[in-house]
Design an enzyme around this catalytic site. Sequence first.
Site, PDB file in Angstrom:
ATOM      1  N   TYR A  17      46.746  41.651  46.737  1.00 36.75           N
ATOM      2  CA  TYR A  17      47.799  40.758  46.023  1.00 36.75           C
ATOM      3  C   TYR A  17      48.830  41.896  46.786  1.00 36.75           C
ATOM      4  O   TYR A  17      49.797  42.325  45.930  1.00 36.75           O
ATOM      5  CB  TYR A  17      47.717  41.456  45.241  1.00 36.75           C
ATOM      6  N   TYR A 145      40.294  36.564  33.281  1.00 39.16           N
ATOM      7  CA  TYR A 145      40.653  37.120  34.869  1.00 39.16           C
ATOM      8  C   TYR A 145      38.484  36.737  35.021  1.00 39.16           C
ATOM      9  O   TYR A 145      38.300  37.164  34.460  1.00 39.16           O
ATOM     10  CB  TYR A 145      41.398  37.426  35.287  1.00 39.16           C
ATOM     11  N   ASP A 246      31.287  36.704  30.205  1.00 39.27           N
ATOM     12  CA  ASP A 246      31.975  38.257  32.203  1.00 39.27           C
ATOM     13  C   ASP A 246      32.275  38.841  31.183  1.00 39.27           C
ATOM     14  O   ASP A 246      33.166  39.618  30.858  1.00 39.27           O
ATOM     15  CB  ASP A 246      33.411  36.911  32.509  1.00 39.27           C
ATOM     16  N   LYS A 286      31.044  45.534  38.486  1.00 37.82           N
ATOM     17  CA  LYS A 286      32.293  47.135  38.508  1.00 37.82           C
ATOM     18  C   LYS A 286      31.374  48.492  38.646  1.00 37.82           C
ATOM     19  O   LYS A 286      30.736  48.386  39.213  1.00 37.82           O
ATOM     20  CB  LYS A 286      33.088  46.564  37.426  1.00 37.82           C
TER      21      LYS A 286
END
Length: 433
Positions: A17, A145, A246, A286
């Site tokens: 980003y 997200y 998620d 992650k």
Amino acid sequence: MNASDLAFDRQHLWHPYTSLRDPLPVYPITSATGCRLQLADGRELVDGMSSWWCAIHGYNVPELNDALHRQAERMSHVMFGGITHEPAIELGKRLVKILPKGLDRIFLADSGSVSVEVAMKMAVQYQNALGFPERHKFLTLRGGYHGDTTAPMSVCDPVTGMHQVFRGFLPEHAFFRRPPGGYQSPVDPVYVADLAAFFAEYAGRTAAFIVEPVVQGAGGMHFYNPAYLRVFRELCDRHGLLLIYDEIATGFGRTGQLFLGGGGAGNEISPEGEANHRPDIMTVGKALTGGYLTLAATVCSAEVADVIGRGEAGVMMHGPTFMANPLACAVACASIDLLLASPWEQQVRCIASRLTRHLRPAAQSSRVKEVRVLGAIGVVEMHEPVDVAAAQAIFVREGAWIRPFGRLIYLMPPFTINEPELELLCRAVVKYV
Ligand SMILES: *Cc1c(COP(=O)(O)O)cnc(C)c1O
């Protein structure tokens, strides 16, 4: 690393980003050990980010290094099509043991975003196999997200996910407001009724409801009452939708529970039975490899896998080149073993109480809207967006590695962080605000 290396980086390398016309400054790191990052100029920074939720054991961890070396000497990679190997099987066994009961069919993907892609494709294939090809939309919450590739992006918050830039390219899904903030705040009956109406409106065209349970991460670090999970389960059952959790950010203990989606070791969410909270599909990533290598998993129930197998395609239509990479699987096994052998629950509880104590002074600042803590996650929400470059310059001067986004400054340190290190991080935040 010299000035010309940094100039090369500025000109040629995209960072997450950022713009290549006007990139934000980057800090050269040469090594990392324990909870400390070594800057090229010799200074040391205490890590407050766990490299975006991943490095739960810190850096340069002997057990993970060993697992990586041992596997590299045997086989770094081999295709997973028509071949299997011990690291994948061992990882599968560990996941089945620690994931919510009933979620035991495992797809090993190569990043979190890919695992969400796979979860969404699973849901569409499932509905298709049941004879509902028109059920290909997704319901989700604002503020979520789910990753940066196209399908996950289409279920990220439309505003922070910049959906207007990608209009026409992104598939359009249906968004509902997120539950009111607060892990302990009572369930709002108006919210529940409105959500039920939302489900009723869209269900006929919808494959699944996808959410981050209890903690919305990169979409706003928003915490809500776990009692809403039962509402999600009930609405999905009523309307024939699959429920996708998620847990890429929340998995492996970050919130104080191993996973939030029902069952599993250390889960206290559900006195009335884990089935009330169990999703049909769940994604983890992650912290799966302790922050060493990219790996994620999409897990589903036997029923979902069975229906997909009976569908028109007859197979799960996905198969990445680096599926079940042996190095990543071997490190993931070692990371899970290390986590389960560690006093992680006590560590997370301890981090929570220290974050609460040491971030409290931040609430005095008129620039601060709210300070909130859940497990090993501490959040300071500002009234105005944070100037990232200016804030980071201050944090680095204080010896802290903290990367704010939007109006949020947050800490999620490795579980192994000690009290002086955690105090240093909190002091840096308090000083800035
Ligand atoms: C980080 C994240 C992803 C995407 O994972 P990547 O490995 O960055 O592709 C998806 N969902 C959630 C909740 C995440 O925090």
